[in-house]
Scaffold this motif. Structure first.
Motif: not given
Lengths: 360, 267
Positions: A85, A87-89, A130, A132-133, B159, B177, B180-181, B257-261
Motif C-alpha cells: 500500500a 502511496f503511488p503519487h 516513485f 512504480a519504479q 491506501w 491521499i 491527489p489520487m 492514479p500512478v505517478s510517471p514511470t
C-alpha cells in the motif's frame, strides 16, 4: 512484560466470525507470528491491534492501556500491509516521511529520520523514485521503512514476504530479524507459510477459523501440537486413526484396523480412551528394504507409491495396508545406494517417541 | 484484436462520416466568402473578423465563460462531497440514491428548464447569472459524481488504511491521499462540466434573464433573423473548443492514479 494483550476478542464481518474469542499475550521485544490458512482471521487480528477494525467485544491492551476506543492515528503501532500500500503519487522519501509529517515533526527532524531509515533498509540513492519504479524487494523495504521510521512500539506485518520470489524471500527473512534487533520493537507477523513462521518467530500462534488453536515456541508447536489440525498445518504429517487401548508412562497403545498395535507418545496432559490419531513426521520414518530391523517399536509393511527427487533429499510416498498414503523424507547423503522404485515392498519403522497421539 | 470483414470496417467509416459531415460542412462554410447560401465563392476570414468586431458577441462569450467556470467549480465541490459520501456510506439505500443522483441527466432538458423556471419564479429568484449557474449545476453535479465515483471505486482502500495507520486523521487522509489520487478524474470532470455548460441551450433559454445572454442563446437569436455566415464562424469556434475540451477531459480520465514511470535523474 506484555506489550500487546488481547482478551476474549470477538470480531464479526456481517455473518462471518473472523475472530472468535481470542485471548493472546505478546511479550515486549518478541517476534511473534500468527500462522494460519487464508481466511483464518489472522489479518483481522492485526487490523484490530492497529485500530483499523474495532472489536465487537473483548479488550485490546497496548502497554497496559486499553485502546479499544483509540483511533489508529494515536496508537503507537504501525503496519506493513500485504501489498505494501505504498502511496503511488509520492516518492520513496515522501512515503517514508508521511508518518512523521502527520505527527508534525520539523522538516529537519524528518529529513534526518528518513535518511537514517533509508540507510537501515539499504535504499540509498532511490529516495526520489516513485514506487512504480522499484522492484518488489525494494517496495517491501520502503514499506518497512515507512512503518519503522515512526518508532512504533509494535510493528505489524501482514504476509510480509508473500509477494517476493523464493531467493528474495530468504534474504528478507534474515533482513527482518536484523531489523527487529536494531529497532528493538515487538514484531507481530501474519503468515500462511509454516517454514517462515518457524524460522522467524520467538513464539507463534496457530489460527484456524477465527480461533487460536495453540501458542508456543516453534519447537513446542512442532514437537507437541495440541491437535491434528495444528500438526497438519505445521508440516507434512502422516496419520493413522484408531482406538486407544492402553496408556502407561506417557505412552499410548493404539489399535487400528488391519494394523498391529501401535505404540506412540501421549500428548501432554494425557489422552482419553477412545478414538485417537497417531501422527508421525516424514523425517522420522525409517525405511527398511530387507525386512524389519531392531530398535523401532512400530513396523508397517508398505508399497512404494511415488518417488520425487528434491535435490538435497528424496521424497517418498508409500501406500499402507488401509490404502492411506504416508510420506517419508530421506536426506540424499544417508540414502540407500539404490533409490527405491515404485511398486517395491518395504517396511516403514519408527520409534514410539517419534509418534504422537492426538485425541480426535 | 478482433478481426472483422473489410465491409464492417468501411461501415465504421461511414458512421464517422455521418456523425462529422454536418460539422465539417459548417466549418468549411464559415470560410466561404459568399454572403448567402452554400455556394462556394472563395476562401475568406471575413466572418471571423466580423465576429470579433461585434460587441454583443464578445459580451456573450464573456458571459458564457463566466457561467461555465462558476458552475464547474461549484459542481466539483458538490460532486466531490456527494461522490465521496456515496462511496464511504455504503448503506442500504445507496442503490436508489445512485439512481436519484443520475436521474437529472436523463430527464428531458426542456422539462428541466420549465421546472427550474417555475421554481425560480416561485422563490422569486431573479433570472440572470445566478439562475443559469444553478440550472447548469443540475446536470453538471450528476456528471461530476459519475466520473469521480468511477475513479473512487478503483482506489485501493488499503491506501487509506495505511495513511490512517501512519497517523493521518480522516481529514488528512482526504487531503493527502484521496484528493491527489482523484486529481486526474477531477480535471476530467471539470473539463467536461465546463464544456457541457458552455454548450447548453435549452435550460439556459428558460432561466436566462436580461443581460445574461450566453453564446448558444446569441447564436439562436442570430439565426432568428436569418442564417448568416457569421453564425457559421461562431458555431465553428464553439465546436472546435468543445471538442478540444472533451478530448482533454478524456485524456485526464484515462490517466492511471500512478505517478510517471520514467526513471528519475537522481542517480
Amino acid at each position: 512484560m506484555h506489550t500487546v494483550v488481547l482478551e476474549n476478542v470477538v470480531k464479526t464481518h456481517g455473518q462471518v466470525v473472523a475472530v472468535d474469542d481470542v485471548t493472546l499475550s505478546i511479550k515486549s521485544g518478541e517476534f511473534f507470528s500468527i500462522l494460519g490458512p487464508s481466511g483464518s482471521g489472522k489479518t483481522t487480528i492485526l487490523r484490530l491491534i492497529a485500530g483499523l477494525d474495532v472489536p465487537d467485544s473483548g479488550t485490546i491492551t497496548l502497554q497496559q492501556r486499553i485502546v479499544n476506543a483509540d483511533p489508529p492515528h494515536v496508537r503507537p503501532v504501525n503496519m506493513v500491509f500485504q501489498h505494501y500500500a505504498l502511496f503511488p503519487h509520492m516518492t520513496v522519501f515522501e512515503n517514508i516521511a508521511f508518518g512523521l509529517r502527520m505527527h508534525r515533526q520539523s522538516r529537519q527532524d524528518i529529513r534526518e529520520a528518513v535518511e537514517e531509515m533509508v540507510a537501515l533498509v539499504r535504499l540509498k540513492g532511490k529516495t526520489q523514485r516513485f514506487p512504480a519504479q522499484l522492484s518488489g524487494g525494494e517496495q517491501q523495504r520502503v514499506a518497512l521503512a515507512r512503518a519503522l521510521v515512526n518508532r512504533p512500539v509494535v510493528l505489524l506485518l501482514d504476509e510480509p514476504l508473500a509477494a517476493l520470489d523464493q531467493q528474495l524471500r530468504q534474504d528478507m527473512q534474515a533482513e527482518l530479524k536484523r531489523l527487529q534487533q536494531e529497532v528493538n520493537a515487538t514484531f507481530i507477523c501474519v503468515t500462511h507459510q509454516q517454514d517462515e513462521a518457524l524460522m522467524l518467530s520467538d513464539r507463534l500462534g496457530v489460527m484456524h477459523r477465527g480461533t487460536l488453536l495453540q501458542v508456543g515456541t516453534p519447537q513446542e508447536i512442532y514437537e507437541q501440537p495440541v491437535s491434528s489440525t495444528v500438526a497438519k498445518f505445521i508440516g507434512l504429517s502422516n496419520s493413522l486413526s484408531g482406538m486407544v487401548t492402553r496408556t502407561e508412562n506417557n505412552f499410548c497403545w493404539i489399535q487400528a484396523e488391519a494394523f498391529p498395535t501401535v505404540m506412540a507418545r501421549c500428548p501432554e496432559g494425557g489422552v482419553e480412551h477412545g478414538s485417537a490419531t497417531v501422527m508421525v513426521r516424514p523425517e522420522r520414518l525409517h525405511i527398511s528394504v530387507d525386512g524389519p530391523v531392531n530398535g523401532y517399536e512400530n513396523t508397517f509393511p508398505a508399497i512404494v507409491h511415488h518417488v520425487v527427487f528434491h535435490g538435497n533429499e528424496m521424497f517418498y510416498q508409500f501406500r499402507l495396508r488401509n490404502d492411506a498414503i504416508w510420506t517419508a523424507r530421506v536426506p540424499i547423503a544417508g540414502t540407500h545406494a539404490r533409490p527405491l522404485v515404485p511398486g517395491q515392498s518395504v517396511y516403514l519403522q519408527w520409534a514410539a517417541h517419534d509418534g504422537l497421539v492426538l485425541s480426535s | 484484436m478482433i478481426r472483422v470483414p473489410r465491409s464492417v470496417g468501411i461501415s465504421g467509416l461511414l458512421v464517422l462520416m455521418f456523425l462529422y459531415l454536418p460539422v465539417m460542412v459548417l466549418i468549411v462554410l464559415s470560410f466561404n466568402a459568399s454572403t448567402m447560401g452554400v455556394e462556394w465563392k472563395g476562401f475568406s476570414f471575413q466572418w471571423y473578423e466580423k465576429l470579433l468586431a461585434d460587441r454583443s458577441i464578445i459580451d456573450a462569450t464573456v458571459n458564457s465563460l463566466m457561467i461555465a467556470s462558476i458552475s464547474t467549480v461549484l459542481s466539483l465541490l458538490f460532486g466531490l462531497g456527494a461522490a465521496i459520501g456515496l462511496e464511504t456510506w455504503r448503506g442500504r439505500h445507496t442503490s436508489w440514491m445512485n439512481i436519484l443522483i443520475l436521474l437529472p441527466l436523463v430527464i428531458p432538458e426542456i422539462l428541466m428548464g420549465v421546472a427550474l423556471l417555475m421554481v425560480f419564479v416561485l422563490f422569486q429568484v431573479p433570472l440572470g447569472f445566478g439562475s443559469i449557474i444553478i440550472g447548469h449545476m443540475v446536470f453538471n453535479v450528476p456528471l461530476t459524481v459519475v466520473i469521480l465515483r468511477a475513479r473512487l471505486r478503483k482506489l485501493d482502500p488499503t491506501w487509506e488504511d495505511a495513511a490512517r495507520d501512519l497517523g493521518a486523521t480522516s481529514w488528512e487522509v482526504l487531503t493527502h491521499i484521496t484528493l491527489p489520487m482523484l486529481r486526474p478524474a477531477i480535471w476530467g470532470a471539470a473539463l467536461l462540466s465546463f464544456t457541457v455548460s458552455l454548450d447548453d441551450f435549452v435550460v439556459t433559454f428558460f432561466v436566462a434573464g436580461p443581460g445574461s445572454t450566453t453564446l448558444p442563446l446569441k447564436v439562436f437569436s442570430m439565426i432568428k433573423t436569418g442564417m448568416t455566415p457569421e453564425v457559421n464562424a461562431l458555431s465553428a469556434i464553439m465546436v472546435v473548443v468543445s471538442m478540444v475540451f472533451v478530448g482533454l477531459s478524456w485524456i485526464f480520465q484515462q490517466r492511471a492514479p500512478v505517478s510517471p514511470t520514467t526513471p528519475s535523474s537522481s542517480e
